[in-house]
Design an enzyme around this catalytic site. Structure first.
Site, PDB file in Angstrom:
ATOM      1  CG  ASN A 104      86.569  59.839  11.791  1.00  0.00           C
ATOM      2  OD1 ASN A 104      85.951  58.971  12.424  1.00  0.00           O
ATOM      3  ND2 ASN A 104      86.033  60.984  11.407  1.00  0.00           N
ATOM      4  NE  ARG A 130      99.064  67.413  22.224  1.00  0.00           N
ATOM      5  CZ  ARG A 130      98.652  67.769  23.433  1.00  0.00           C
ATOM      6  NH1 ARG A 130      97.429  68.249  23.596  1.00  0.00           N
ATOM      7  NH2 ARG A 130      99.449  67.656  24.486  1.00  0.00           N
ATOM      8  N   GLY A 134      87.787  64.030  14.753  1.00  0.00           N
ATOM      9  CA  GLY A 134      86.956  62.822  14.662  1.00  0.00           C
ATOM     10  C   GLY A 134      87.676  61.492  14.814  1.00  0.00           C
ATOM     11  CG  ASN A 193      82.613  57.935  16.810  1.00  0.00           C
ATOM     12  OD1 ASN A 193      83.179  58.700  16.025  1.00  0.00           O
ATOM     13  ND2 ASN A 193      83.155  56.799  17.225  1.00  0.00           N
ATOM     14  CG  ASP A 194      83.304  62.232  13.173  1.00  0.00           C
ATOM     15  OD1 ASP A 194      83.856  61.259  13.705  1.00  0.00           O
ATOM     16  OD2 ASP A 194      83.461  62.547  11.975  1.00  0.00           O
ATOM     17  CG  HIS A 209      95.150  66.600  36.625  1.00  0.00           C
ATOM     18  ND1 HIS A 209      96.507  66.448  36.422  1.00  0.00           N
ATOM     19  CD2 HIS A 209      94.583  66.481  35.395  1.00  0.00           C
ATOM     20  CE1 HIS A 209      96.743  66.268  35.136  1.00  0.00           C
ATOM     21  NE2 HIS A 209      95.595  66.266  34.485  1.00  0.00           N
ATOM     22  CG  ASP A 234      99.119  62.987  32.747  1.00  0.00           C
ATOM     23  OD1 ASP A 234      99.967  63.179  31.873  1.00  0.00           O
ATOM     24  OD2 ASP A 234      98.364  63.874  33.177  1.00  0.00           O
ATOM     25  CG  HIS A 270     101.090  63.780  24.129  1.00  0.00           C
ATOM     26  ND1 HIS A 270     101.981  62.881  24.696  1.00  0.00           N
ATOM     27  CD2 HIS A 270     100.334  64.240  25.137  1.00  0.00           C
ATOM     28  CE1 HIS A 270     101.745  62.823  26.002  1.00  0.00           C
ATOM     29  NE2 HIS A 270     100.755  63.628  26.290  1.00  0.00           N
ATOM     30  CG  ASP A 271     103.040  66.454  26.769  1.00  0.00           C
ATOM     31  OD1 ASP A 271     102.012  67.091  26.451  1.00  0.00           O
ATOM     32  OD2 ASP A 271     103.038  65.584  27.661  1.00  0.00           O
ATOM     33  CD  GLU A 278     104.040  63.300  31.757  1.00  0.00           C
ATOM     34  OE1 GLU A 278     104.263  64.167  30.905  1.00  0.00           O
ATOM     35  OE2 GLU A 278     103.083  63.361  32.541  1.00  0.00           O
TER      36      GLU A 278
HETATM   37 CA    CA Z   1      84.890  59.377  14.585  1.00  0.00          CA
END
Ligand code: CA
Length: 582
Positions: A143, A468, A167, A148-149, A242, A324, A419-420, A353
């Site tokens: 972060n 994640r 964030g 901008n969070d 998509h 993707d 991440h998958d 992918e």
């Molecule tokens: Ca942030």
């Protein structure tokens, strides 16, 4: 000779040009059956004549559980090839051509590679050869700008859920590029950064806007420019299978039904558009209502997405796209996508992918390469879970290499997790010695090693969303030993060209000891031997020393020296030890 096992075809992974005048051909045969394989070739307008044709001896490049594989590079000045294989076992020689086997070359129809056309040459950016990829999930990496969070942002370090936010942003990446450069990273791949209501941002609202919680286009430009200064390329995520539910075109369809000019942009059963009890339109996966599938055959959809692809390359000077769910988008779309991307930036990279064999997409007309889940699956089963032995591991790796041409193999994103998936260290049940060995092997393997953010400091996590978690920046909370190990392995890869560009040949397979040895090398580069002891036992092994020059092998990790006696070398491997021998 077992003729049923012999196989070649004059296209795909069995015959592909390396350049204007060189064609690489592969041949498959039953394991242990053939003692010599030759290719007899000439110009396709000149008929075969004994003594006039060129004879190229094939090299046996490896064996799987069932087959031996041979390769040869055929040179042709005219670029028009016809060729026959002449195969010998202990008893007989036989000719093999396009229509089968024959005792005589005169009655054997040759294979033909009609012409090596310039346009069809598969060109992958040269920079992939030195690539060390780092995958970033921007919401969770760092972060850099609390301003901008998102609303309701949670303290860094909390438990990731499918819908919560911590964030992380673009500025956080920019601030930590030196960390990545120090690690040895040369490519970062960011999961999506365009406006989207989710934390993963795979349901795009606006393809032309950076998500405000991540920053704006100026932040991205600054990040890319700084990355380039540090020698790091930047890859974005193209989610073109998509869009998100909030995408303007889908919202227009919801509002106006069949009267909407965007009706045909999607696959909708009937109006009104509903999401319950199940969506009445095609989506990503099974009924994920927030991700309506795009009709990429539609000329306007295609133009819209190709403009997006061009825009971000031009606007930010980033270096390529990861695609993707690319295997569910039509191939004609990807062919045009490739043309647009390569025209805009010739050395941009395109990575699909695909979790299974990606051969159809890797012919040079669509992607450069893929996220290598075939590699990942083998790595998980062999190193992390221990559910397969070294022979099976070797077979899986070789099959994946031989499923593709050399160009695609150069550009592979060789991941061990993402991440998958569950984090690799978690799959190892946090036995770090297993992970260390896997990472060493990853760094010695052809293609680009890909590090999922935080793996290098020992982060753990089960499947999505647990994989994640927020990056751990406190050095006292990081596994410094593992971090140093990553750096060491990456530096080894950088210092030894054979580990990046060399051939991959089997050196040693010991199923009882679970010891694996490969040699990476080429005609021009010094060979490097890699030995892996994937077992909790110490092994003393004797293996052939393939090196013609020199009298000893030196381990590049701990510096230990091993004397070569009578062209063999005796080596002691500690539990879960890996050696890189020069
Ligand atoms: Ca942030």
């Amino acid at each position: 000779m077992i003729l049923e096992a012999i196989y070649h075809e004059a296209y795909g992974a069995y015959a592909f040009p390396l350049n204007r005048n060189q064609l690489k051909v592969r041949l498959r045969a039953k394991k242990g059956d053939i003692i010599r394989a030759e290719v007899v070739h000439g110009d396709r307008y000149t008929p075969y004549e004994a003594g006039k044709d060129t004879i190229t001896v094939m090299e046996k490049v490896g064996s799987t559980d069932l087959f031996d594989y041979y390769e040869a590079v055929l040179h042709s000045q005219t670029r028009r090839l016809r060729y026959l294989f002449h195969l010998t076992d202990g008893n007989q020689g036989i000719w093999y051509g396009e229509r089968g086997f024959s005792d005589s070359p005169f009655s054997c129809q040759p294979f033909q590679f009609a012409y090596i056309t310039e346009q069809d040459l598969f060109q992958v950016p040269d920079w992939v050869d030195d690539g060390i990829v780092y995958q970033i999930f921007p919401e969770r990496f760092a972060n850099g700008n609390p301003q901008n969070d998102p609303e309701g942002v949670l303290p860094w370090g909390g438990e990731p859920r499918w819908d919560n936010f911590f964030g992380g942003d673009i500025e956080g990446i920019t601030q930590n590029l030196e960390y990545l450069a120090d690690l040895g990273v040369t490519v970062i791949y960011l999961t999506p950064i365009f406006q989207s209501p989710s934390n993963h941002k795979y349901n795009t609202t606006d393809y032309y806007k950076i998500d405000p919680h991540f920053g704006d286009v100026e932040d991205v430009k600054r990040m890319v420019a700084k990355a380039h200064q540090l020698g790091i390329k930047v890859i974005f995520d193209a989610v073109f299978n998509h869009c998100g539910y909030d995408f303007f075109a889908f919202q227009d369809v919801i509002k106006n039904g069949k009267k909407s000019k965007y009706w045909d942009w999607f696959f909708i059963e009937d109006e009104p558009v509903v999401t319950k009890p199940r969506p009445n339109y095609e989506t990503f996966a099974n009924d994920v209502w927030s991700m309506p599938k795009l009709n990429t055959k539609h000329p306007e959809v295609k133009k819209y997405l190709l403009d997006v692809a061009r825009y971000w390359l031009e606007e930010t000077d980033m270096d390529g796209w990861r695609l993707d769910v690319s295997n569910e988008v039509d191939s004609w779309f990807w062919r045009d996508f490739r043309r647009v991307v390569k025209e805009t930036k010739p050395d941009a990279l395109i990575i699909g992918e695909v979790w299974h064999n990606a051969h159809p997409w890797l012919q040079g007309d669509q992607y450069d390469s893929v996220m290598n889940y075939l590699f990942r699956d083998a790595m998980v089963d062999f190193f992390a879970k221990g559910t397969i032995g070294v022979e099976r591991f070797h077979t899986l790796l070789l099959k994946s290499q031989l499923a593709y041409n050399d160009h695609a193999n150069r550009g592979m994103f060789n991941l061990i997790d993402s991440h998958d998936t569950e984090r690799f260290l978690t799959t190892c049940k946090e036995q770090v010695e297993r992970m260390r060995l896997a990472v060493l092997f990853q760094m010695c393997y052809p293609g680009m090693p890909m590090i999922y953010y935080g793996d290098e400091i020992g982060m753990v996590g089960k499947n999505d969303p647990d994989c994640r978690r927020t990056f751990i920046w406190d050095p006292h909370q990081q596994n410094q030993d593992l971090l140093n190990w990553y750096k060491k392995c990456i530096q080894l890869r950088k210092s030894l060209p054979s580990l990046r560009k060399g051939n991959y040949r089997t050196w040693y397979i010991n199923p009882t000891g679970n010891v694996y040895g490969i040699i990476r090398g080429s005609d021009t580069e010094q060979p490097v031997g890699v030995l892996i002891n994937n077992s909790p036992f110490t092994h003393m092994i004797t293996l052939p020393a393939a090196w013609k020059k020199g009298h000893e092998l030196v381990d590049q990790i701990e510096g230990q020296r091993w004397a070569i006696k009578d062209q063999t070398v005796e080596i002691i491997l500690k539990p879960y030890q890996g050696l890189v021998l020069v």
